[in-house]
Scaffold this motif. Structure first.
Motif, PDB file in Angstrom:
ATOM      1  N   ARG A   1       8.478   1.130  -5.209  1.00 58.77           N
ATOM      2  CA  ARG A   1       9.341   0.176  -4.511  1.00 58.77           C
ATOM      3  C   ARG A   1      10.797   0.442  -4.860  1.00 58.77           C
ATOM      4  NH1 ARG A   1      10.956  -3.839  -1.827  1.00 58.77           N
ATOM      5  NH2 ARG A   1      12.139  -5.591  -2.650  1.00 58.77           N
ATOM      6  N   LYS A   2      11.644   0.482  -3.824  1.00 59.45           N
ATOM      7  CA  LYS A   2      13.076   0.687  -4.024  1.00 59.45           C
ATOM      8  C   LYS A   2      13.840  -0.472  -3.405  1.00 59.45           C
ATOM      9  CE  LYS A   2      12.919   5.735  -4.054  1.00 59.45           C
ATOM     10  NZ  LYS A   2      13.241   5.863  -5.463  1.00 59.45           N
ATOM     11  N   VAL A   3      14.814  -1.020  -4.141  1.00 62.49           N
ATOM     12  CA  VAL A   3      15.652  -2.099  -3.636  1.00 62.49           C
ATOM     13  C   VAL A   3      16.914  -1.472  -3.071  1.00 62.49           C
ATOM     14  CG1 VAL A   3      16.906  -4.207  -4.200  1.00 62.49           C
ATOM     15  CG2 VAL A   3      14.729  -3.698  -5.329  1.00 62.49           C
ATOM     16  N   GLU A   4      17.141  -1.691  -1.789  1.00 63.84           N
ATOM     17  CA  GLU A   4      18.288  -1.062  -1.133  1.00 63.84           C
ATOM     18  C   GLU A   4      19.597  -1.704  -1.580  1.00 63.84           C
ATOM     19  OE1 GLU A   4      20.830   0.769   1.860  1.00 63.84           O
ATOM     20  OE2 GLU A   4      19.255   1.270   0.448  1.00 63.84           O
TER      21      GLU A   4
ATOM     22  N   TYR B   1      -0.011   9.340   8.795  1.00 68.01           N
ATOM     23  CA  TYR B   1       1.186   9.794   9.509  1.00 68.01           C
ATOM     24  C   TYR B   1       2.202   8.664   9.674  1.00 68.01           C
ATOM     25  CZ  TYR B   1       4.122  11.329  13.416  1.00 68.01           C
ATOM     26  OH  TYR B   1       5.196  11.643  14.224  1.00 68.01           O
ATOM     27  N   PHE B   2       1.738   7.503  10.100  1.00 67.53           N
ATOM     28  CA  PHE B   2       2.642   6.365  10.276  1.00 67.53           C
ATOM     29  C   PHE B   2       3.260   5.936   8.945  1.00 67.53           C
ATOM     30  CE2 PHE B   2       0.303   4.765  14.332  1.00 67.53           C
ATOM     31  CZ  PHE B   2       0.875   5.801  15.046  1.00 67.53           C
ATOM     32  N   SER B   3       2.477   5.996   7.875  1.00 66.14           N
ATOM     33  CA  SER B   3       2.999   5.646   6.548  1.00 66.14           C
ATOM     34  C   SER B   3       4.088   6.631   6.123  1.00 66.14           C
ATOM     35  CB  SER B   3       1.870   5.646   5.514  1.00 66.14           C
ATOM     36  OG  SER B   3       0.871   4.698   5.851  1.00 66.14           O
ATOM     37  N   ALA B   4       3.857   7.917   6.398  1.00 64.96           N
ATOM     38  CA  ALA B   4       4.821   8.948   6.015  1.00 64.96           C
ATOM     39  C   ALA B   4       6.123   8.843   6.793  1.00 64.96           C
ATOM     40  CB  ALA B   4       4.203  10.332   6.215  1.00 64.96           C
ATOM     41  N   LEU B   5       6.119   8.151   7.915  1.00 66.26           N
ATOM     42  CA  LEU B   5       7.329   7.970   8.711  1.00 66.26           C
ATOM     43  C   LEU B   5       8.314   6.984   8.077  1.00 66.26           C
ATOM     44  CD1 LEU B   5       5.867   7.772  12.340  1.00 66.26           C
ATOM     45  CD2 LEU B   5       7.328   9.581  11.439  1.00 66.26           C
ATOM     46  N   CYS B   6       7.869   6.199   7.098  1.00 62.24           N
ATOM     47  CA  CYS B   6       8.699   5.140   6.530  1.00 62.24           C
ATOM     48  C   CYS B   6       9.721   5.663   5.523  1.00 62.24           C
ATOM     49  CB  CYS B   6       7.829   4.084   5.843  1.00 62.24           C
ATOM     50  SG  CYS B   6       6.757   3.175   6.967  1.00 62.24           S
ATOM     51  N   ASP B   7      10.874   5.018   5.499  1.00 60.35           N
ATOM     52  CA  ASP B   7      11.866   5.206   4.442  1.00 60.35           C
ATOM     53  C   ASP B   7      11.547   4.178   3.361  1.00 60.35           C
ATOM     54  OD1 ASP B   7      14.362   4.699   2.903  1.00 60.35           O
ATOM     55  OD2 ASP B   7      15.240   6.138   4.315  1.00 60.35           O
ATOM     56  N   LEU B   8      11.453   4.624   2.104  1.00 56.12           N
ATOM     57  CA  LEU B   8      11.029   3.731   1.017  1.00 56.12           C
ATOM     58  C   LEU B   8      11.993   2.572   0.771  1.00 56.12           C
ATOM     59  CD1 LEU B   8       9.660   6.359  -1.519  1.00 56.12           C
ATOM     60  CD2 LEU B   8       8.334   4.634  -0.274  1.00 56.12           C
ATOM     61  N   ARG B   9      13.194   2.632   1.313  1.00 63.67           N
ATOM     62  CA  ARG B   9      14.126   1.505   1.180  1.00 63.67           C
ATOM     63  C   ARG B   9      13.779   0.381   2.139  1.00 63.67           C
ATOM     64  NH1 ARG B   9      19.511   4.569   2.537  1.00 63.67           N
ATOM     65  NH2 ARG B   9      18.033   5.417   4.061  1.00 63.67           N
ATOM     66  N   PHE B  10      13.056   0.714   3.214  1.00 60.01           N
ATOM     67  CA  PHE B  10      12.774  -0.266   4.273  1.00 60.01           C
ATOM     68  C   PHE B  10      11.295  -0.262   4.653  1.00 60.01           C
ATOM     69  CE2 PHE B  10      16.944   1.829   5.215  1.00 60.01           C
ATOM     70  CZ  PHE B  10      17.775   0.792   4.787  1.00 60.01           C
ATOM     71  N   THR B  11      10.429  -0.147   3.677  1.00 61.94           N
ATOM     72  CA  THR B  11       9.002   0.059   3.955  1.00 61.94           C
ATOM     73  C   THR B  11       8.405  -1.030   4.838  1.00 61.94           C
ATOM     74  OG1 THR B  11       8.852   0.991   1.723  1.00 61.94           O
ATOM     75  CG2 THR B  11       6.801   0.629   2.902  1.00 61.94           C
TER      76      THR B  11
ATOM     77  N   ARG C   1       0.824  -1.214   0.000  1.00 63.50           N
ATOM     78  CA  ARG C   1       0.000   0.000   0.000  1.00 63.50           C
ATOM     79  C   ARG C   1       0.853   1.257   0.000  1.00 63.50           C
ATOM     80  NH1 ARG C   1      -0.913   2.937   4.254  1.00 63.50           N
ATOM     81  NH2 ARG C   1      -0.417   1.246   5.691  1.00 63.50           N
ATOM     82  N   ILE C   2       1.833   1.331   0.892  1.00 62.43           N
ATOM     83  CA  ILE C   2       2.653   2.538   1.015  1.00 62.43           C
ATOM     84  C   ILE C   2       3.430   2.800  -0.265  1.00 62.43           C
ATOM     85  CG2 ILE C   2       4.615   3.567   2.244  1.00 62.43           C
ATOM     86  CD1 ILE C   2       3.607   1.997   4.736  1.00 62.43           C
ATOM     87  N   GLU C   3       3.971   1.735  -0.882  1.00 60.87           N
ATOM     88  CA  GLU C   3       4.770   1.902  -2.094  1.00 60.87           C
ATOM     89  C   GLU C   3       3.917   2.170  -3.330  1.00 60.87           C
ATOM     90  OE1 GLU C   3       8.358  -1.012  -0.455  1.00 60.87           O
ATOM     91  OE2 GLU C   3       7.027  -1.706  -2.065  1.00 60.87           O
ATOM     92  N   THR C   4       2.634   1.871  -3.255  1.00 59.62           N
ATOM     93  CA  THR C   4       1.723   2.146  -4.362  1.00 59.62           C
ATOM     94  C   THR C   4       1.204   3.580  -4.319  1.00 59.62           C
ATOM     95  OG1 THR C   4       1.015  -0.172  -4.491  1.00 59.62           O
ATOM     96  CG2 THR C   4      -0.449   1.458  -5.476  1.00 59.62           C
ATOM     97  N   LEU C   5       0.937   4.090  -3.113  1.00 58.50           N
ATOM     98  CA  LEU C   5       0.382   5.436  -2.956  1.00 58.50           C
ATOM     99  C   LEU C   5       1.443   6.512  -3.132  1.00 58.50           C
ATOM    100  CD1 LEU C   5      -1.794   4.783   0.230  1.00 58.50           C
ATOM    101  CD2 LEU C   5      -2.654   5.092  -2.106  1.00 58.50           C
TER     102      LEU C   5
ATOM    103  N   MET D   1      10.031  12.884   9.772  1.00 58.04           N
ATOM    104  CA  MET D   1       9.316  12.315   8.628  1.00 58.04           C
ATOM    105  C   MET D   1      10.259  11.496   7.740  1.00 58.04           C
ATOM    106  SD  MET D   1       6.043  12.644   7.724  1.00 58.04           S
ATOM    107  CE  MET D   1       5.506  14.311   8.131  1.00 58.04           C
ATOM    108  N   GLY D   2       9.746  10.416   7.125  1.00 56.44           N
ATOM    109  CA  GLY D   2      10.523   9.584   6.224  1.00 56.44           C
ATOM    110  C   GLY D   2      10.304   9.959   4.767  1.00 56.44           C
ATOM    111  N   THR D   3      11.017   9.279   3.870  1.00 56.31           N
ATOM    112  CA  THR D   3      10.907   9.601   2.445  1.00 56.31           C
ATOM    113  C   THR D   3       9.552   9.230   1.864  1.00 56.31           C
ATOM    114  OG1 THR D   3      11.923   7.466   1.883  1.00 56.31           O
ATOM    115  CG2 THR D   3      13.390   9.379   2.043  1.00 56.31           C
ATOM    116  N   ALA D   4       8.817   8.321   2.504  1.00 56.56           N
ATOM    117  CA  ALA D   4       7.486   7.965   2.003  1.00 56.56           C
ATOM    118  C   ALA D   4       6.540   9.158   2.050  1.00 56.56           C
ATOM    119  CB  ALA D   4       6.897   6.803   2.802  1.00 56.56           C
TER     120      ALA D   4
END
Length: 444
Positions: free
Chosen positions: A212-215, A356-366, A145-149, A429-432
């Motif tokens: 989606r990002k592959v670290e 808010y919780f979704s926005a806290l995520c870094d897209l490398r480690f969702t 969900r987070i990587e799609t939005l 805040m994270g990159t998401a």
């Protein structure tokens, strides 16, 4: 004057439009599948055990099975970093969605075959297995969900996900009650296993998420350790990360304590399965719809920070309605009002708090970071429910218990208000919440 009215209508329409975008609709179907395993070991199992004559302290102890959800961050890195053979060619998220969806269905069928009256230990074990499968399903669903939005869709997309979650949980619970009343609990649980399909089909139709990002390529021991530790190291390096974690831990204590005991209250007040299904699913469903859409509009108008603060206050006050219901006794109007307000508050909060919780995520480690955040959001409340809720209800009664859950929500409100004033909400805040169209930190 006419121009200002037209501008206001355009602004309102722009607030509603994100609900109709494919990413938000996908979030709804993901939420449906995410919500049903929880219902199978929450209110539905509570009702099943209560009707089998299991004592209250044992029934509330079953909520400890939810602690599995709070430990999911320990294996979430696997979903981020381990490529499945054969199915892996469909994509990391899609392949895991299909495999874990099948595991959830199998676990629910296994719980259906358990008999609480004959073997309460195996029933508890089966509930934990559903929890493990459901928690892992949540890891995959949340990451997808987070990587799609896109950032500007986090509010409405998270709201649609919560809307779907409540629909899935309520529908599964309602189906289980109706089927159980006619064909028994075994048939009821088996019938609900199909609620895993919406998320599986959504992943197959939309494919791998675009954000989606592959670290790194996980090949050696060092890379494997980085995949495990990296998400946590990155999060706790942020300014104010420990205070953010404290907020995550305490903000939902009262709400969790209250929500996991509602069915005990309904059963003790003498409501039938059909009445519970009517009001919990019927009235609750429409109140949730209103709450979700109001939440999305308020999020678009007021921004993330102010809308979250409002949601925390609403969720605290909603517990008071159940104290009033407990004091009034069995009344259909009272039950409808209490469930209606609680679902409105939950629908509204589901939009803004999850955003808010979704926005806290870094897209490398969702997957790993959201698993940590969502696990922390309810671990304290679930632990207290499993260890003390039943005894507190028996000692102080329902009215005082629900008043206590309201007081327990105050620290989270105060802490978030202080984080807003000090700027820590934006700083952590994270990159998401930043990468892509829109920025979750900006106020309208």
């Amino acid at each position: 004057m006419d121009e200002s009215i037209r501008a206001e209508r355009r602004g309102l329409w722009q607030s509603v439009m994100p609900y109709l975008e494919k990413e938000s609709l996908a979030a709804f179907f993901l939420g449906v599948s995410s919500g049903f395993p929880f219902a199978m070991i929450a209110a539905t199992l509570t009702t099943r055990l209560a009707q089998d004559g299991i004592e209250k302290s044992t029934v509330t102890a079953f909520s400890l099975a939810f602690l599995v959800y709070n430990l999911k961050f320990l294996w979430a890195w696997v979903v981020d970093g381990v490529r499945l053979p054969l199915l892996g060619r469909l994509g990391q998220r899609v392949s895991w969605m299909l495999v874990i969806g099948l595991c959830v269905m199998a676990a629910v069928v296994n719980l259906a075959l358990a008999d609480p009256g004959a073997d309460i230990v195996w029933t508890a074990t089966s509930a934990v297995l559903v929890g493990v499968a459901g928690a892992t399903f949540d890891i995959v669903i949340d990451a997808y969900r987070i990587e799609t939005l896109k950032p500007y869709q986090l509010g409405t997309g998270s709201g649609m996900s919560q809307y779907g979650w409540r629909v899935g949980a309520a529908a599964a619970g309602g189906v289980a009650l109706v089927v159980a009343a006619r064909y028994g609990w075994q048939a009821a649980y088996i019938a609900c296993a199909g609620f895993a399909l919406p998320a599986m089909l959504t992943a197959l139709i939309l494919g791998e998420p675009p954000r989606r990002k592959v670290e790194i390529a996980r090949k050696g021991v060092a890379e494997m350790w980085r995949s495990v530790a990296g998400p946590f190291v990155e999060f706790f390096r942020r300014n104010g990360a420990w205070l953010v974690l404290l907020f995550i831990l305490v903000h939902k204590i009262g709400d969790t304590l209250a929500n996991l005991t509602f069915r005990l209250l309904f059963d003790d007040l003498g409501f039938t399965n059909d009445e519970i299904a009517l009001y919990d699913v019927g009235v609750g469903f429409w109140a949730l719809i209103v709450g979700v859409f109001v939440g999305g509009i308020i999020y678009a108008r007021l921004g993330l920070k102010r809308s979250v603060l409002i949601s925390l206050i609403l969720m605290a006050v909603s517990n008071l309605s159940f104290a009033l219901l407990a004091a009034a006794g069995k009344t259909n109007v009272g039950m409808a009002a209490a469930i209606g307000f609680e679902n409105f508050a939950s629908g509204y909060g589901g939009v803004v708090v999850v955003a808010y919780f979704s926005a806290l995520c870094d897209l490398r480690f969702t997957a790993a970071q959201y698993a940590l955040i969502s696990a922390g959001a309810s671990i304290v409340g679930r632990f207290l429910t499993g260890t003390t809720a039943g005894s507190l209800i028996e000692t102080f009664g329902y009215v005082n218990f629900y008043l206590l859950t309201t007081v327990a929500a105050v620290p989270g409100i105060v802490l978030f208000w202080w984080m807003m004033r000090s700027g820590l909400v934006d700083a952590a805040m994270g990159t998401a919440g930043e990468v892509g169209e829109g920025d979750a930190r900006a106020d309208p």
